[in-house]
Scaffold this motif. Structure first.
Motif, PDB file in Angstrom:
ATOM      1  N   MET A   8       0.856  -1.217   0.181  1.00  0.00           N
ATOM      2  CA  MET A   8       0.175   0.552   0.116  1.00  0.00           C
ATOM      3  C   MET A   8       0.587   1.401   0.046  1.00  0.00           C
ATOM      4  SD  MET A   8      -3.014  -0.530  -0.488  1.00  0.00           S
ATOM      5  CE  MET A   8      -3.897   0.683   0.196  1.00  0.00           C
ATOM      6  N   TYR A   9       2.164   0.983   0.327  1.00  0.00           N
ATOM      7  CA  TYR A   9       2.557   2.256   0.225  1.00  0.00           C
ATOM      8  C   TYR A   9       3.973   2.125  -0.529  1.00  0.00           C
ATOM      9  CZ  TYR A   9       1.458   3.889   4.972  1.00  0.00           C
ATOM     10  OH  TYR A   9       0.793   3.877   6.401  1.00  0.00           O
ATOM     11  N   THR A  10       3.888   1.667  -2.263  1.00  0.00           N
ATOM     12  CA  THR A  10       4.528   1.348  -3.056  1.00  0.00           C
ATOM     13  C   THR A  10       5.326   2.462  -3.545  1.00  0.00           C
ATOM     14  OG1 THR A  10       3.833  -0.638  -3.943  1.00  0.00           O
ATOM     15  CG2 THR A  10       5.267   0.660  -5.183  1.00  0.00           C
ATOM     16  N   GLY A  11       4.189   3.445  -3.749  1.00  0.00           N
ATOM     17  CA  GLY A  11       3.666   4.896  -3.980  1.00  0.00           C
ATOM     18  C   GLY A  11       4.765   5.941  -3.156  1.00  0.00           C
ATOM     19  N   ARG A  71       4.578  16.387 -11.364  1.00  0.00           N
ATOM     20  CA  ARG A  71       5.494  15.922 -12.454  1.00  0.00           C
ATOM     21  C   ARG A  71       6.061  14.672 -11.759  1.00  0.00           C
ATOM     22  NH1 ARG A  71       8.094  22.218 -12.451  1.00  0.00           N
ATOM     23  NH2 ARG A  71       6.896  23.328 -12.441  1.00  0.00           N
ATOM     24  N   LYS A  72       5.363  13.624 -10.901  1.00  0.00           N
ATOM     25  CA  LYS A  72       5.970  12.570 -10.888  1.00  0.00           C
ATOM     26  C   LYS A  72       5.111  11.568 -10.947  1.00  0.00           C
ATOM     27  CE  LYS A  72       9.558  13.668  -8.130  1.00  0.00           C
ATOM     28  NZ  LYS A  72      10.675  14.273  -8.756  1.00  0.00           N
ATOM     29  N   GLY A  73       4.627  11.418 -11.606  1.00  0.00           N
ATOM     30  CA  GLY A  73       3.516   9.973 -12.528  1.00  0.00           C
ATOM     31  C   GLY A  73       3.571   8.442 -12.130  1.00  0.00           C
ATOM     32  N   LEU A  74       4.599   8.553 -12.131  1.00  0.00           N
ATOM     33  CA  LEU A  74       5.522   7.201 -11.595  1.00  0.00           C
ATOM     34  C   LEU A  74       5.479   7.490  -9.647  1.00  0.00           C
ATOM     35  CD1 LEU A  74       7.135   4.996 -12.275  1.00  0.00           C
ATOM     36  CD2 LEU A  74       9.497   5.878 -11.300  1.00  0.00           C
ATOM     37  N   VAL A  75       5.458   7.903  -9.513  1.00  0.00           N
ATOM     38  CA  VAL A  75       4.661   7.485  -8.386  1.00  0.00           C
ATOM     39  C   VAL A  75       2.487   7.354  -7.537  1.00  0.00           C
ATOM     40  CG1 VAL A  75       4.280   8.903  -5.795  1.00  0.00           C
ATOM     41  CG2 VAL A  75       6.018   9.439  -7.141  1.00  0.00           C
TER      42      VAL A  75
END
Length: 313
Positions: free
Chosen positions: A104-107, A268-272
């Motif tokens: 759940m904290y991958t981002g 600006r950090k869509g990967l998150v």
């Protein structure tokens, strides 16, 4: 799970849980209201007082369960087993729930990783050597991050005292009471967080008085916190019942307190955001498979533990 025989009346189970939740909160104010002690000289003294108070309330709750739970004979009554305090399958009870919770904290973890990469790029631009040297330098700085935290009283409150006492009272004590009262497993998972939330209502007045928020703003802040505690309380109850181990919700509680709320979006950090979505989907997919009771117990038939984890269907 097989239905409980309801040997403990439902009203008794509910009243006992409410009493434990209110007593947990009431003891926090006992030094000033009941004992009439002078105001603490520092925040550290204030916290230590609270540590003592919640320790006392936890011990009282644990001892009370011994007399309330309907153990018919000594053979039925494993004192530590009632509370999920076990040594068998201990590594599974620690590692699997911790890995599950971290999904759940991958981002958040990706964001921390990006921060480390940015720090490495900054060091490289300053001509401080190749990647290996930068990683070595960062690792050498880790003790300087940990030691101040270990000496911080808030570290002990958030990562040790609060998780341990709350899991003892709101999971290890209340769940056996509710199950013995004849409540269905899913009802317990939904009901237990309600009592857990009661123990956090006192924060509203503290925020209202300390930060001088309006009553509406204080209610909104606490409302968000209560929403989070309900969700986490349900998850912790699920872990306790599925595994039969107190350590499973305990490590999840510690990890969540350390990480805070999961990071969902960063500009600006869509990967998150992508990592958060992927982690959430994986979490939901593994929620039941990774908490199979037979992974945490020697056998799954004719189990007499109060949690009923062994006979979960």
């Amino acid at each position: 799970m097989e239905d409980s025989d309801g040997s403990l009346p439902k009203p008794v189970a509910v009243i006992a849980c409410i009493a434990m939740a209110l007593f947990y909160v009431a003891t926090l104010y006992a030094p000033t209201v009941v004992l009439r002690l002078p105001p603490p000289s520092s925040s550290k003294v204030f916290m230590i007082r609270r540590f003592i108070c919640v320790a006392i309330s936890s011990i009282v709750s644990v001892v009370s369960c011994v007399f309330i739970l309907p153990a018919r004979s000594r053979e039925d009554f494993s004192f530590l087993g009632i509370y999920g305090i076990r040594t068998d399958h201990i590594w599974q009870a620690v590692v699997f729930p911790l890995l599950l919770t971290s999904l759940m904290y991958t981002g958040s973890l990706v964001l921390k990783s990006l921060s480390v990469v940015d720090k490495w790029k900054e060091r490289r631009n300053q001509g401080q050597g190749p990647l290996f040297d930068s990683i070595k330098t960062i690792l050498q700085e880790v003790p300087s991050w940990i030691l101040p935290s270990a000496s911080n009283i808030l570290f002990w409150r958030n990562l040790v005292v609060a998780p341990l006492t709350e899991e003892l009272v709101f999971r290890a004590c209340m769940i056996p009471l509710l199950l013995c009262g004849g409540f269905k497993v899913y009802a317990v998972i939904l009901l237990c967080p309600v009592f857990f939330s009661l123990a956090h209502l006192n924060h509203m007045m503290e925020i209202y008085n300390r930060h001088r928020y309006s009553l509406l703003k204080a209610s909104m802040v606490i409302g968000r916190q209560l929403g989070y505690t309900v969700i986490f309380g349900s998850y912790a109850s699920f872990l306790f019942i599925r595994t039969g181990h107190l350590v499973s919700p305990l490590v999840a509680h510690m990890f969540c307190n350390y990480m805070g709320l999961p990071v969902i979006f960063v500009r600006r950090k869509g990967l998150v955001t992508l990592a958060f979505v992927a982690g959430t989907v994986t979490f939901l997919g593994l929620l039941f498979p990774i908490t199979q009771p037979n992974m945490y117990n020697e056998r799954t038939n004719n189990c007499r533990c109060w949690q009923g984890s062994c006979s979960w269907d």
